[in-house]
Design a protein around this motif. Structure first.
Motif, PDB file in Angstrom:
ATOM      1  N   UNK A   1       0.785  -1.058  -0.086  1.00  0.00           N
ATOM      2  CA  UNK A   1       0.008   0.047   0.043  1.00  0.00           C
ATOM      3  C   UNK A   1       0.822   0.963  -0.074  1.00  0.00           C
ATOM      4  N   UNK A   2       0.425   2.019  -0.830  1.00  0.00           N
ATOM      5  CA  UNK A   2       1.308   3.560  -0.841  1.00  0.00           C
ATOM      6  C   UNK A   2       0.300   4.551  -0.382  1.00  0.00           C
ATOM      7  N   UNK A   3       0.898   5.463   0.487  1.00  0.00           N
ATOM      8  CA  UNK A   3       0.098   6.525   0.915  1.00  0.00           C
ATOM      9  C   UNK A   3       0.435   7.862   0.065  1.00  0.00           C
ATOM     10  N   UNK A   4      -0.463   8.667   0.039  1.00  0.00           N
ATOM     11  CA  UNK A   4      -0.408  10.061  -0.635  1.00  0.00           C
ATOM     12  C   UNK A   4      -1.257  11.106   0.105  1.00  0.00           C
ATOM     13  N   UNK A   5      -1.004  12.316  -0.447  1.00  0.00           N
ATOM     14  CA  UNK A   5      -1.827  13.377   0.054  1.00  0.00           C
ATOM     15  C   UNK A   5      -3.442  13.292  -0.723  1.00  0.00           C
ATOM     16  N   UNK A   6      -4.374  13.748   0.149  1.00  0.00           N
ATOM     17  CA  UNK A   6      -5.499  13.880  -0.516  1.00  0.00           C
ATOM     18  C   UNK A   6      -5.629  14.902  -1.657  1.00  0.00           C
ATOM     19  N   UNK A   7      -6.083  14.702  -2.843  1.00  0.00           N
ATOM     20  CA  UNK A   7      -6.043  15.307  -3.956  1.00  0.00           C
ATOM     21  C   UNK A   7      -7.545  15.968  -4.096  1.00  0.00           C
ATOM     22  N   UNK A   8      -7.630  17.443  -4.113  1.00  0.00           N
ATOM     23  CA  UNK A   8      -8.738  18.081  -4.433  1.00  0.00           C
ATOM     24  C   UNK A   8      -9.541  17.530  -5.373  1.00  0.00           C
ATOM     25  N   UNK A   9     -11.026  17.357  -5.307  1.00  0.00           N
ATOM     26  CA  UNK A   9     -11.774  17.043  -6.345  1.00  0.00           C
ATOM     27  C   UNK A   9     -11.822  17.814  -7.527  1.00  0.00           C
ATOM     28  N   UNK A  10     -11.516  18.940  -7.198  1.00  0.00           N
ATOM     29  CA  UNK A  10     -11.518  20.255  -8.290  1.00  0.00           C
ATOM     30  C   UNK A  10     -10.456  20.190  -9.301  1.00  0.00           C
ATOM     31  N   UNK A  11      -9.586  19.333  -8.838  1.00  0.00           N
ATOM     32  CA  UNK A  11      -8.325  19.192  -9.972  1.00  0.00           C
ATOM     33  C   UNK A  11      -8.408  17.797 -10.468  1.00  0.00           C
ATOM     34  N   UNK A  12      -8.691  16.623  -9.520  1.00  0.00           N
ATOM     35  CA  UNK A  12      -8.619  15.420  -9.832  1.00  0.00           C
ATOM     36  C   UNK A  12      -9.913  15.145 -10.640  1.00  0.00           C
ATOM     37  N   UNK A  13     -10.830  15.128 -10.848  1.00  0.00           N
ATOM     38  CA  UNK A  13     -12.304  15.078 -11.383  1.00  0.00           C
ATOM     39  C   UNK A  13     -11.820  15.368 -12.931  1.00  0.00           C
ATOM     40  N   UNK A  14     -11.548  16.794 -13.035  1.00  0.00           N
ATOM     41  CA  UNK A  14     -11.312  17.346 -14.556  1.00  0.00           C
ATOM     42  C   UNK A  14     -10.239  16.411 -15.143  1.00  0.00           C
ATOM     43  N   UNK A  15      -9.275  16.241 -14.525  1.00  0.00           N
ATOM     44  CA  UNK A  15      -8.037  15.388 -15.007  1.00  0.00           C
ATOM     45  C   UNK A  15      -8.585  14.123 -15.336  1.00  0.00           C
ATOM     46  N   UNK A  16      -9.223  13.377 -14.522  1.00  0.00           N
ATOM     47  CA  UNK A  16      -9.888  11.989 -14.871  1.00  0.00           C
ATOM     48  C   UNK A  16     -10.631  11.960 -16.376  1.00  0.00           C
ATOM     49  N   UNK A  17     -11.526  12.943 -16.116  1.00  0.00           N
ATOM     50  CA  UNK A  17     -12.451  13.158 -17.280  1.00  0.00           C
ATOM     51  C   UNK A  17     -11.853  13.537 -18.453  1.00  0.00           C
ATOM     52  N   UNK A  18     -10.814  14.545 -18.555  1.00  0.00           N
ATOM     53  CA  UNK A  18     -10.032  14.776 -19.941  1.00  0.00           C
ATOM     54  C   UNK A  18      -9.250  13.578 -20.298  1.00  0.00           C
ATOM     55  N   UNK A  19      -8.678  12.807 -19.376  1.00  0.00           N
ATOM     56  CA  UNK A  19      -7.879  11.735 -19.958  1.00  0.00           C
ATOM     57  C   UNK A  19      -8.609  10.768 -20.391  1.00  0.00           C
ATOM     58  N   UNK A  20      -9.733  10.444 -20.177  1.00  0.00           N
ATOM     59  CA  UNK A  20     -10.545   9.524 -20.547  1.00  0.00           C
ATOM     60  C   UNK A  20     -11.246  10.120 -21.968  1.00  0.00           C
ATOM     61  N   UNK A  21     -11.615  11.030 -21.685  1.00  0.00           N
ATOM     62  CA  UNK A  21     -12.113  12.138 -22.834  1.00  0.00           C
ATOM     63  C   UNK A  21     -11.272  11.850 -24.119  1.00  0.00           C
ATOM     64  N   UNK A  22      -9.959  12.198 -23.619  1.00  0.00           N
ATOM     65  CA  UNK A  22      -8.995  12.022 -25.091  1.00  0.00           C
ATOM     66  C   UNK A  22      -8.882  10.875 -25.503  1.00  0.00           C
ATOM     67  N   UNK A  23      -8.984   9.869 -24.724  1.00  0.00           N
ATOM     68  CA  UNK A  23      -9.020   8.434 -25.286  1.00  0.00           C
ATOM     69  C   UNK A  23     -10.603   7.961 -26.231  1.00  0.00           C
TER      70      UNK A  23
END
Length: 261
Positions: free
Chosen positions: A124-146
């Motif tokens: 298991x790897x630990x990370x900081x919590x990523x704000x949804x305001x940048x995480x959600x658009x990032x995910x949507x745009x990456x799969x949108x590109x695909x």
């Protein structure tokens, strides 16, 4: 063939690829089957945690048994620390201690005297919590590109005009991968970029390689053989985006007590 059919095919292909990528990635929970008195119980063990103690729960496993959680820092040769699961809120629970950003633990469980995953512990790897305001658009745009890339490929195959969609694909990939991507990376682990030439993160590297292929397709858009370059770029994207997400990413070096990209 109607364009609505193209979009439907593109959506199906994109969904299949995204599900495969997620289920094979190093952050997807590890599934293990626990056997007790002739009954089997499906347990999910977390492989990604934010900056707090991560609870490991044996959901569904009945009360009245003894179970332990064994963990150590990864990659180290530390001795495993063992803690007992306790019955809380109707399930067995034990906690993994929070680690530095990008720090990892490996662990396995013992249920009713039987070890599970002792030979190949979960990491298991630990990370900081990523704000949804940048995480959600990032995910949507990456799969949108695909999605847009696959749609463009279908237009090329059926000899339909595709230059407009190629440009939109490149723009979407750039914003998702090179603007929002570094923002997500920075928020989660600290560095802005951990791909070539600074690190080995496959997520960053595959985004870079895919963009270079599409940049080549865009640069040769007036070439008579451009459709072959586009096909190559899309097929390359499909292949490399099938590589598990976050593989070979940032890792905390416990010996040097610093982040290793």
């Amino acid at each position: 063939m109607k364009k609505s059919v193209y979009w439907l095919l593109a959506v199906v292909i994109t969904l299949v690829l995204s599900i495969y990528q997620r289920m094979t990635g190093p952050t997807y929970p590890k599934r293990v089957t626990v056997e007790l008195n002739g009954e089997t119980y499906k347990v999910k063990l977390p492989r990604s945690g934010v900056q707090h103690d991560e609870v490991v729960a044996l959901k569904g496993v009945p009360s009245g048994i003894e179970s332990q959680l064994h963990y150590r820092r990864y990659p180290t040769t530390d001795a495993f620390t063992t803690v007992d699961f306790t019955w809380q809120d109707g399930e067995w629970q034990a906690s993994l201690p929070v680690q530095p950003v990008a720090g990892k633990l490996q662990y396995y469980i013992t249920v009713d005297g039987h070890d599970y995953l002792a030979d190949e512990p979960v990491v298991i790897r630990f990370r900081n919590d990523v704000p949804a305001i940048i995480l959600v658009p990032h995910i949507l745009l990456m799969f949108g590109a695909m999605l847009l890339a696959v749609y463009t490929l279908l237009l090329v195959i059926t000899r339909k005009p595709y230059s407009r969609w190629l440009k939109i694909t490149v723009a979407t990939l750039f914003v998702g991968g090179f603007i929002l991507g570094p923002l997500v990376q920075h928020a989660a682990f600290g560095p802005w970029w951990t791909g070539f030439p600074y690190g080995t993160d496959l997520t960053d590297n595959k985004t870079l390689l895919s963009f270079l292929f599409f940049a080549a397709a865009l640069a040769t858009i007036r070439w008579k053989y451009n459709k072959w370059v586009v096909c190559l770029a899309v097929l390359f994207m499909v292949v490399i985006f099938s590589i598990p997400h976050s593989a070979f990413g940032s890792e905390y070096d416990y010996a040097k007590q610093e982040l290793k990209k």
